[in-house]
Design an enzyme around this catalytic site. Structure first.
Site, PDB file in Angstrom:
ATOM      1  N   LYS A  35      -8.844 -20.949   1.025  1.00 29.75           N
ATOM      2  CA  LYS A  35      -9.931 -20.929   2.005  1.00 29.75           C
ATOM      3  C   LYS A  35     -11.169 -20.281   1.397  1.00 29.75           C
ATOM      4  O   LYS A  35     -12.293 -20.628   1.705  1.00 29.75           O
ATOM      5  CB  LYS A  35      -9.452 -20.140   3.222  1.00 29.75           C
ATOM      6  N   ASN A  42      -7.293 -10.262   0.589  1.00 31.72           N
ATOM      7  CA  ASN A  42      -6.874  -8.879   0.854  1.00 31.72           C
ATOM      8  C   ASN A  42      -6.358  -8.215  -0.420  1.00 31.72           C
ATOM      9  O   ASN A  42      -6.565  -7.025  -0.648  1.00 31.72           O
ATOM     10  CB  ASN A  42      -5.756  -8.867   1.906  1.00 31.72           C
ATOM     11  N   ALA A  46      -7.329  -4.479  -2.215  1.00 31.47           N
ATOM     12  CA  ALA A  46      -6.324  -3.424  -2.053  1.00 31.47           C
ATOM     13  C   ALA A  46      -6.671  -2.198  -2.896  1.00 31.47           C
ATOM     14  O   ALA A  46      -6.899  -2.301  -4.096  1.00 31.47           O
ATOM     15  CB  ALA A  46      -4.948  -3.958  -2.430  1.00 31.47           C
ATOM     16  N   GLU A 114       1.816   8.919  -1.370  1.00 30.16           N
ATOM     17  CA  GLU A 114       1.190   8.385  -0.157  1.00 30.16           C
ATOM     18  C   GLU A 114       2.085   8.658   1.042  1.00 30.16           C
ATOM     19  O   GLU A 114       3.219   9.126   0.907  1.00 30.16           O
ATOM     20  CB  GLU A 114       0.897   6.885  -0.317  1.00 30.16           C
ATOM     21  N   HIS A 236      -4.273   0.489  10.217  1.00 27.22           N
ATOM     22  CA  HIS A 236      -4.446   1.531   9.204  1.00 27.22           C
ATOM     23  C   HIS A 236      -5.187   2.694   9.841  1.00 27.22           C
ATOM     24  O   HIS A 236      -6.191   2.503  10.527  1.00 27.22           O
ATOM     25  CB  HIS A 236      -5.235   0.996   8.003  1.00 27.22           C
ATOM     26  N   ARG A 281       2.164   5.352   8.980  1.00 32.43           N
ATOM     27  CA  ARG A 281       0.871   4.893   9.472  1.00 32.43           C
ATOM     28  C   ARG A 281       0.820   4.743  10.993  1.00 32.43           C
ATOM     29  O   ARG A 281      -0.209   5.019  11.606  1.00 32.43           O
ATOM     30  CB  ARG A 281       0.507   3.557   8.809  1.00 32.43           C
ATOM     31  N   HIS A 338      -4.762  -3.919  10.165  1.00 32.47           N
ATOM     32  CA  HIS A 338      -4.666  -3.936   8.705  1.00 32.47           C
ATOM     33  C   HIS A 338      -3.613  -4.899   8.167  1.00 32.47           C
ATOM     34  O   HIS A 338      -3.862  -5.589   7.184  1.00 32.47           O
ATOM     35  CB  HIS A 338      -4.345  -2.514   8.228  1.00 32.47           C
ATOM     36  N   ARG A 373       5.032  -1.003   8.134  1.00 34.68           N
ATOM     37  CA  ARG A 373       5.132  -1.085   6.674  1.00 34.68           C
ATOM     38  C   ARG A 373       4.880   0.260   6.010  1.00 34.68           C
ATOM     39  O   ARG A 373       3.951   0.989   6.371  1.00 34.68           O
ATOM     40  CB  ARG A 373       4.132  -2.118   6.128  1.00 34.68           C
TER      41      ARG A 373
END
Length: 496
Positions: A35, A42, A46, A114, A236, A281, A338, A373
């Site tokens: 597209k 994305n 990242a 993280e 997010h 998250r 997100h 996730r």
């Protein structure tokens, strides 16, 4: 109309599609149709990195444990184990391709911490530009690979389907550099691979690029593929919140490096949580949303990160572009849509419920992410799925389709070009009714409004994708992970 014939057609220009194309091109011809261009994906944007158990004291089992915890009980445990076990091998693949991951003084790979990770295991390149470095490396390899053809700026409007063979190709509209439009048909002798990404642009606030409107979901569903878990949309916690400026992701790695979430009075908003600012998250996003609904502004204080500009050059430059002198001033933040944990039901090698149709990356629902996730598992999943798909087709090559098969193919549905005015309405409805916090009344109202739109505009993909999300959310009365019902029992403890 221009017609192309290839062994595999990959729809999508992000990491999952790019990696799959490179691996498949060793023995087959591949056409990548997008597209937009790779830079519009994305994957390219990242920041956070790629999680893999490659460090001393870490293991795939520990990585799996963290993934299962973040997924709030909805992960498929065996699939998670497979994902984390494959992690080191796909990092080796990227290193072999030439991705310049950051290293320590002793030349070991530098690993970041993280949210919800028990160990530092996130690899970065270019500070907070990991996706761009990885994608640039793979895109350069694709250009040099003779067996791969690329066709960008193509809006795929429908899949071609054979009643006994399955998915055999795609139909779309190509917008040329001079803005002319022409129809294209791509036939696939082997298979169609959907790697179209997510659906964040169905929400009023999102970190996703413009093309993330859930198109792959509708394409797959139009030929009978099963969808699942569409109610699980991850928000997010930290995107830049400045009036007149689109949401810009502030990586989870910033909190892993010592960034703290504060309100306007300087109070730590995550002080009552066991993992503090490094909770999963879904928990952090709800805490921020709750404070904002109470009238607070939430900030990410990065003053404790002494080498902020070196570690996060993209974020620093973006903040300065809106007159935020980081790290000396805190960054105003707010959650934004997100990532979609649900999608096309698929195994980790991309196999769907439709013959010759594979789904890779965010558009797929493999069971590894569950209801929420784990940070930096998305790029990992893209790479592992691409690797396992290539292995499967090598071991099970299957028959090639021919012109007689193509002649019997049809497109069960041809969607219209997405309308910006309708998409704006969709964004407002979903943000209000199926956002960070949900309840029966809001879902019911949102669903009724979207049903009216779907009846009036039955070929508009944003409308139909939003309808699927609302239907799925309405059918799950209990809270789990990112699907948080203020009127439902939760399976995850929130301190506040």
């Amino acid at each position: 109309m221009t017609t192309y014939v290839t062994d595999y057609v990959v729809i999508g220009t992000g990491l999952a599609g790019s990696a799959a194309a490179l691996l498949l091109a060793k023995d087959h011809t591949v056409m990548i149709v997008g597209k937009g261009k790779p830079q519009d994906s994305n994957s390219w944007a990242a920041q956070g990195g790629i999680a893999a158990a490659v460090g001393s004291g870490d293991s795939p089992a520990l990585h799996a444990k963290d993934t299962l915890f973040a997924g709030a009980g909805l992960c498929d445990e065996e699939t998670v184990k497979q994902l984390t076990q494959e992690g080191p091998s796909v990092i080796d693949f990227l290193l072999h391709q030439g991705v310049p991951f950051e290293r320590n003084a002793d030349q070991t790979l530098s690993l970041g911490l993280e949210g919800a990770h028990a160990k530092p295991r996130v690899l970065h390149a270019g500070g907070d530009a990991t996706g761009a470095y990885v994608m640039k490396t793979l895109t350069e390899a694709i250009v040099k690979t003779q067996a791969i053809t690329t066709l960008y700026d193509v809006d795929i409007r429908g899949l071609l389907w054979h009643e006994t063979k399955g998915a055999v190709g795609a139909i779309g509209v190509h917008t040329h550099d001079d803005h002319r439009e022409s129809d294209v048909t791509i036939f696939a002798k082997k298979a169609v691979i959907l790697a179209t990404g997510g659906a964040g642009q169905l929400y009023a606030r999102t970190s996703n690029p413009e093309g993330a409107t859930g198109d792959g979901l509708l394409l797959a569903q139009s030929v009978g593929a099963r969808l699942r878990h569409l109610e699980f949309v991850q928000f997010h916690p930290t995107t830049l919140y400045v009036e007149g400026f689109r949401p810009f992701l502030i990586s989870e790695a910033v909190r892993g490096a010592g960034g703290r979430l504060l309100n306007q009075r300087g109070e730590a908003i995550m002080r009552d949580y066991a993992l503090g600012d490094l909770e999963p998250r879904d928990v952090v996003a709800r805490a921020i949303d709750r404070h904002m609904r109470q009238g607070d502004q939430v900030y990410l204080d990065v003053s404790a990160i002494s080498d902020f500009e070196r570690r996060f050059p993209t974020i620093a430059a973006t903040c300065r572009s809106v007159n935020l002198d980081v790290p000396h001033v805190a960054i105003p933040i707010a959650p934004a849509a997100h990532f979609m944990m649900g999608g096309i039901e698929a195994t980790l090698d991309g196999t769907t419920s439709v013959a010759r149709l594979y789904a890779l990356g965010e558009v797929a629902s493999t069971g590894v992410h569950g209801a929420n996730r784990l940070a930096s598992n998305s790029l990992l999943e893209c790479l592992v799925m691409a690797k396992l798909l290539a292995q499967k087709v090598q071991q099970q090559p299957g028959e090639d389709l021919d012109e007689m098969d193509f002649a019997k193919a049809k497109a069960p549905c041809l969607f219209e070009a997405n309308r910006a005015d309708l998409q704006k309405e969709v964004q407002t409805i979903l943000w209000e009714s199926a956002g960070i916090s949900r309840d029966a009344g809001g879902l019911r109202q949102g669903l009724q409004r979207m049903q009216r739109y779907a009846k009036a505009y039955p070929l508009q993909r944003p409308v139909l994708a939003a309808l699927f999300i609302l239907e799925a959310a309405s059918k799950r009365p209990q809270s789990i992970g990112a699907h948080y019902r203020t009127d439902g029992h939760s399976n995850r403890f929130d301190a506040k």
